[in-house]
Design a protein around this motif. Structure first.
Motif, PDB file in Angstrom:
ATOM      1  N   ILE A   1      -2.934   7.396  -3.663  1.00 50.21           N
ATOM      2  CA  ILE A   1      -1.614   8.037  -4.304  1.00 50.21           C
ATOM      3  C   ILE A   1      -0.944   6.779  -4.871  1.00 50.21           C
ATOM      4  O   ILE A   1      -0.376   6.939  -6.074  1.00 50.21           O
ATOM      5  CB  ILE A   1      -0.831   8.955  -3.400  1.00 50.21           C
ATOM      6  CG1 ILE A   1      -1.931   9.977  -3.033  1.00 50.21           C
ATOM      7  CG2 ILE A   1       0.206   9.474  -4.131  1.00 50.21           C
ATOM      8  CD1 ILE A   1      -1.271  10.984  -1.998  1.00 50.21           C
ATOM      9  N   LEU A   2      -0.628   6.049  -4.101  1.00 53.75           N
ATOM     10  CA  LEU A   2       0.264   5.018  -4.444  1.00 53.75           C
ATOM     11  C   LEU A   2      -0.471   3.837  -5.534  1.00 53.75           C
ATOM     12  O   LEU A   2       0.511   3.835  -6.664  1.00 53.75           O
ATOM     13  CB  LEU A   2       0.489   3.665  -3.267  1.00 53.75           C
ATOM     14  CG  LEU A   2       1.360   2.618  -3.495  1.00 53.75           C
ATOM     15  CD1 LEU A   2       2.763   3.144  -3.866  1.00 53.75           C
ATOM     16  CD2 LEU A   2       1.588   1.842  -2.420  1.00 53.75           C
ATOM     17  N   ALA A   3      -1.578   3.803  -5.631  1.00 53.75           N
ATOM     18  CA  ALA A   3      -2.393   3.132  -6.331  1.00 53.75           C
ATOM     19  C   ALA A   3      -2.541   3.641  -7.911  1.00 53.75           C
ATOM     20  O   ALA A   3      -2.170   3.401  -8.900  1.00 53.75           O
ATOM     21  CB  ALA A   3      -3.841   2.796  -6.044  1.00 53.75           C
ATOM     22  N   TYR A   4      -2.540   5.033  -7.760  1.00 56.22           N
ATOM     23  CA  TYR A   4      -2.533   5.927  -9.011  1.00 56.22           C
ATOM     24  C   TYR A   4      -1.260   5.954  -9.691  1.00 56.22           C
ATOM     25  O   TYR A   4      -1.351   5.614 -10.925  1.00 56.22           O
ATOM     26  CB  TYR A   4      -3.171   7.196  -8.694  1.00 56.22           C
ATOM     27  CG  TYR A   4      -3.267   8.188  -9.991  1.00 56.22           C
ATOM     28  CD1 TYR A   4      -4.434   8.142 -10.572  1.00 56.22           C
ATOM     29  CD2 TYR A   4      -2.514   8.952 -10.218  1.00 56.22           C
ATOM     30  CE1 TYR A   4      -4.687   8.975 -11.718  1.00 56.22           C
ATOM     31  CE2 TYR A   4      -2.535   9.874 -11.386  1.00 56.22           C
ATOM     32  CZ  TYR A   4      -3.574   9.815 -12.181  1.00 56.22           C
ATOM     33  OH  TYR A   4      -3.830  10.639 -13.250  1.00 56.22           O
ATOM     34  N   ASN A   5      -0.336   6.191  -8.767  1.00 55.48           N
ATOM     35  CA  ASN A   5       1.055   6.350  -9.463  1.00 55.48           C
ATOM     36  C   ASN A   5       1.458   5.016 -10.024  1.00 55.48           C
ATOM     37  O   ASN A   5       2.282   5.076 -11.050  1.00 55.48           O
ATOM     38  CB  ASN A   5       2.110   6.897  -8.322  1.00 55.48           C
ATOM     39  CG  ASN A   5       2.277   8.254  -8.257  1.00 55.48           C
ATOM     40  OD1 ASN A   5       1.732   9.092  -9.352  1.00 55.48           O
ATOM     41  ND2 ASN A   5       2.992   9.234  -7.572  1.00 55.48           N
ATOM     42  N   ASN A   6       1.389   3.955  -9.405  1.00 51.46           N
ATOM     43  CA  ASN A   6       1.684   2.607  -9.878  1.00 51.46           C
ATOM     44  C   ASN A   6       1.143   2.532 -11.345  1.00 51.46           C
ATOM     45  O   ASN A   6       1.697   1.796 -12.041  1.00 51.46           O
ATOM     46  CB  ASN A   6       1.226   1.667  -9.091  1.00 51.46           C
ATOM     47  CG  ASN A   6       2.074   1.457  -7.728  1.00 51.46           C
ATOM     48  OD1 ASN A   6       3.305   1.882  -7.891  1.00 51.46           O
ATOM     49  ND2 ASN A   6       1.523   0.709  -6.795  1.00 51.46           N
ATOM     50  N   ALA A   7      -0.049   3.091 -11.592  1.00 49.62           N
ATOM     51  CA  ALA A   7      -0.608   3.057 -12.903  1.00 49.62           C
ATOM     52  C   ALA A   7      -0.412   4.137 -13.915  1.00 49.62           C
ATOM     53  O   ALA A   7      -0.357   4.087 -15.166  1.00 49.62           O
ATOM     54  CB  ALA A   7      -2.217   2.883 -12.639  1.00 49.62           C
ATOM     55  N   ALA A   8      -0.062   5.245 -13.216  1.00 54.88           N
ATOM     56  CA  ALA A   8       0.136   6.565 -14.008  1.00 54.88           C
ATOM     57  C   ALA A   8       1.624   6.573 -14.660  1.00 54.88           C
ATOM     58  O   ALA A   8       1.979   6.928 -15.693  1.00 54.88           O
ATOM     59  CB  ALA A   8      -0.347   7.546 -13.365  1.00 54.88           C
ATOM     60  N   LEU A   9       2.702   6.194 -13.695  1.00 56.93           N
ATOM     61  CA  LEU A   9       4.015   6.382 -14.154  1.00 56.93           C
ATOM     62  C   LEU A   9       4.288   5.709 -15.392  1.00 56.93           C
ATOM     63  O   LEU A   9       5.090   6.293 -16.370  1.00 56.93           O
ATOM     64  CB  LEU A   9       4.807   5.972 -12.809  1.00 56.93           C
ATOM     65  CG  LEU A   9       4.763   6.748 -11.722  1.00 56.93           C
ATOM     66  CD1 LEU A   9       5.752   6.099 -10.583  1.00 56.93           C
ATOM     67  CD2 LEU A   9       5.217   8.219 -11.928  1.00 56.93           C
ATOM     68  N   PRO A  10       3.999   4.432 -15.444  1.00 57.27           N
ATOM     69  CA  PRO A  10       4.310   3.854 -16.905  1.00 57.27           C
ATOM     70  C   PRO A  10       3.727   4.296 -18.195  1.00 57.27           C
ATOM     71  O   PRO A  10       4.193   4.339 -19.325  1.00 57.27           O
ATOM     72  CB  PRO A  10       3.706   2.455 -16.545  1.00 57.27           C
ATOM     73  CG  PRO A  10       3.481   1.979 -15.312  1.00 57.27           C
ATOM     74  CD  PRO A  10       3.331   3.419 -14.597  1.00 57.27           C
ATOM     75  N   ASN A  11       2.717   5.098 -18.034  1.00 58.23           N
ATOM     76  CA  ASN A  11       1.949   6.062 -18.888  1.00 58.23           C
ATOM     77  C   ASN A  11       2.325   7.453 -19.293  1.00 58.23           C
ATOM     78  O   ASN A  11       1.873   8.370 -19.757  1.00 58.23           O
ATOM     79  CB  ASN A  11       0.480   6.092 -18.898  1.00 58.23           C
ATOM     80  CG  ASN A  11      -0.204   4.825 -18.973  1.00 58.23           C
ATOM     81  OD1 ASN A  11       0.221   3.892 -19.898  1.00 58.23           O
ATOM     82  ND2 ASN A  11      -0.987   4.211 -18.031  1.00 58.23           N
TER      83      ASN A  11
END
Length: 662
Positions: free
Chosen positions: A96-106
């Motif tokens: 979840i942390l890895a996905y959000n770190n990548a998804a939030l800027p997008n």
């Protein structure tokens, strides 16, 4: 996904032969997390897109630490059909942390919050579709939000809404709003995620935990917010809270807060979430649809009309277990002639819980705010002396008139300063033993709880909130702080199921008890055979004086404890009509009481625990909260009765109200 699917994909895409199993598994899991966002962006949702949109491709590449985006597109092409049909996955906290770190800027996130529909649900609209396969809604609006979950902690998310250009509805996650309407119309049912404020969402599962903590642990919204922020907001809270013990791994598990998000749960969100969740449950149970004002500035104001409506419905016979009966409170037996007889008992008592109210005696008009001591109708009394019974105007800079004795009361009150004396009074009122010298005397001017001062033979003395002076003297009385309602009155069955609740404002007058009892048992068929109340002798006398025959077939014994300790032997009326020994049906052959006549005192131990939770609640929320606590506790009590084989059943309403439900 089967091995056959993998083999077929490798045959069609030989460039994947160098991909190891771990890499493939990570891609599949991360792609499943992106599945909802991909579907939301598709006009035709029947099939997956042939290629990934660039923001999704960037998100997957970053979350997988992959530099070859062509390989990710190839994996999507190979497995998109399988992923489209089976998107469910339970991610780890690290994923979840890895996905959000990548998804939030997008502009997206894990558990991005969308409306439950992609096509207009208005059957009269040209954009209406029976399914959501084809998207007819447009103009998405997206903003940052926080989702509080029971399992994954506090999550930074995005929330999006959609618009129908034909019928001018905007669809949000929980409700829709027409362009020309000022109302929010909820979809029906209870959603898994509830929007409690514009940028804050809470899982229903978490709100259910909050509600049960309130019922059984007397936890306030403030305490729940503290518990969540300290122990549940971070999945690794045990590490974050004990840095020294976990020094070697603390930095690895430390979860930073993304810029632009507030992940701290507020007590107002707990309160609003609990209230909205309870309203949605109530509407769903009654097959109704919740509608709230949309244009109100705050969620508090928005909830107010629906709370007031439910409060009104709860009065009298509104509790869902009002018609409860079981073999602990409803007994059927044969009399000496072989006829079947039934006995049902009800019990009434009060508890000194109260909300702030107008200082005018027995006034039921709500205060404009907690800062006021009088309601709008009695605001002029602010200029009158605080001593009860004195109609003189206050002197400049004082709360009493120029009378020396009245001024002495005011001097005594403010000289006791610092509020610690009142804290002791609160403990004593709540039934907690406190040594007299354990708290220095004093009372703060800023503390707004009800305070009464009396003048005794040796000068001014302070008394407790129940009006009983420590010296026993009774002369002058004054309210310098705000006033609270007198008590909350409960009527219940001997098994512990609470039938109804009412607020008594000025006193526990028998006339008010009579009105409350008639509201709880509004038909002759609904009245119990026995009504147990600690002041039944006065209640029965009052009914006889006013010729009220509503309870003429109801016995009115006083419970054994109060009868032996607080009722005089010389009171002929009490001995004749209210002595519990005068009702042989109440006594078994072995001399034991057929019903638990002390159930009120036992229940008040639980009910009195809310005194600190509700003391500063606005009156509408106060009433809703207590009714909801009773409703939930009743469900628990009935469940325990069923588990113990006490044969609960519900009396048909037609039997109690003949002809009303035909």
């Amino acid at each position: 996904m089967s091995l056959q699917d993998v083999s077929a994909a490798l045959l069609r895409f030989p460039e994947l032969e160098g991909l190891n199993f771990h890499g493939l598994n990570q891609f599949l899991r991360m792609a499943c997390l992106a599945r909802q966002t991909i579907a939301f962006q598709q006009v035709n949702n029947r099939k997956p897109p042939p290629v990934l949109p660039l923001p999704i491709l960037s998100t997957l590449a970053t979350s997988l630490n992959a530099t070859d985006t062509h390989l990710i597109q190839t994996c999507w092409a190979a497995f998109k059909e399988v992923l489209w049909e089976h998107p469910q996955v339970s991610p780890t906290d690290e994923e979840i942390l890895a996905y959000n770190n990548a998804a939030l800027p997008n502009g997206s996130s894990f558990r991005h919050i969308y409306p439950p529909v992609r096509a207009c649900s208005n059957t009269m609209c040209s954009n209406y579709r029976e399914t959501d396969e084809i998207m007819t809604l447009t103009e998405p609006m997206t903003h940052k939000a926080t989702l509080y979950t029971a399992k994954n902690g506090a999550l930074p998310v995005y929330s999006s809404s959609l618009y129908c250009r034909q019928c001018h509805r905007r669809y949000y996650h929980n409700y829709f709003v027409h362009k020309e309407s000022s109302s929010r119309t909820y979809y029906g049912g209870v959603p898994n995620v509830i929007q409690v404020a514009q940028h804050f969402f809470i899982e229903s599962a978490l709100l259910e935990l909050f509600a049960n903590g309130m019922v059984f642990g007397w936890l306030s919204a403030s305490n729940w917010a503290r518990i969540y922020n300290c122990a549940l907001a971070d999945p690794n809270a045990h590490i974050a809270n004990n840095k020294l013990a976990f020094a070697s791994v603390y930095q690895h598990y430390k979860r930073p807060v993304p810029e632009g998000w507030n992940l701290e749960l507020r007590n107002t969100d707990v309160t609003n979430g609990f209230l909205l969740y309870s309203l949605l449950l109530e509407k769903t149970e009654r097959a109704g649809i919740l509608m709230l004002p949309h244009d109100e500035a705050t969620q508090k104001d928005r909830l107010q009309p629906a709370l007031a409506e439910r409060n009104k419905a709860m009065e009298g016979i509104g509790q869902e277990h009002w018609a409860h009966a079981c073999d602990l409170c409803f007994v059927v037996f044969e009399d000496d002639n072989g006829n079947l007889m039934k006995i049902q008992s009800a019990h009434c008592d009060g508890d000194t819980i109260g909300h702030r109210s107008c200082k005018a005696h027995d006034c039921k008009t709500p205060l404009a705010s907690h800062r006021r001591h009088f309601c709008p109708d009695h605001e002029h009394l602010t200029l009158k002396c605080a001593v009860i019974g004195c109609d003189e105007d206050v002197a400049a800079g004082h709360r009493t008139c120029r009378d020396p004795e009245h001024r002495a009361l005011e001097t005594t009150y403010f000289s006791r300063g610092k509020a610690l004396f009142q804290l002791r009074s609160r403990l004593k009122k709540a039934g907690v033993a406190v040594q007299e010298d354990s708290v220095p005397p004093g009372m703060s001017e800023g503390d707004d709880d009800e305070v009464i001062i009396e003048v005794g033979r040796k000068g001014p003395v302070a008394v407790d909130c129940d009006g009983k002076a420590e010296t026993g003297n009774r002369t002058l009385r004054a309210y310098f702080g705000s006033r609270r309602t007198h008590n909350e009155q409960l009527i219940m069955r001997s098994c512990g199921v609470i039938l109804s609740r009412a607020t008594f404002f000025g006193s526990e007058a028998v006339s008010a008890v009579n009105d409350f009892a008639k509201a709880t048992f509004p038909s002759p068929e609904s009245t119990p055979e026995f009504f147990v109340f600690d002041n039944n002798c006065k209640l029965d006398a009052h009914q006889r004086v006013i010729n009220d025959r509503h309870f003429e077939n109801t016995g009115k014994p006083v419970d054994v404890f109060h009868f032996t300790s607080k009722h005089k032997l010389t009171d002929h009326h009490c001995q004749l009509y209210c002595n519990p020994a005068a009702f042989p049906e109440m006594i078994l052959k072995d001399g034991k009481w057929r019903f638990n006549t002390s159930i009120c005192e036992q229940t008040n131990v639980w009910f009195g625990g809310f005194i600190s939770v509700v003391q500063d609640m606005e009156v509408t929320r106060y009433n809703f909260f207590l009714d909801e606590m009773i409703k939930r506790r009743n469900r628990y009590v009935v469940g325990q009765l069923e588990a113990k084989g006490h044969c609960p059943w519900t009396i048909p309403m037609e039997a109690l109200f003949p002809g009303k439900f035909q």
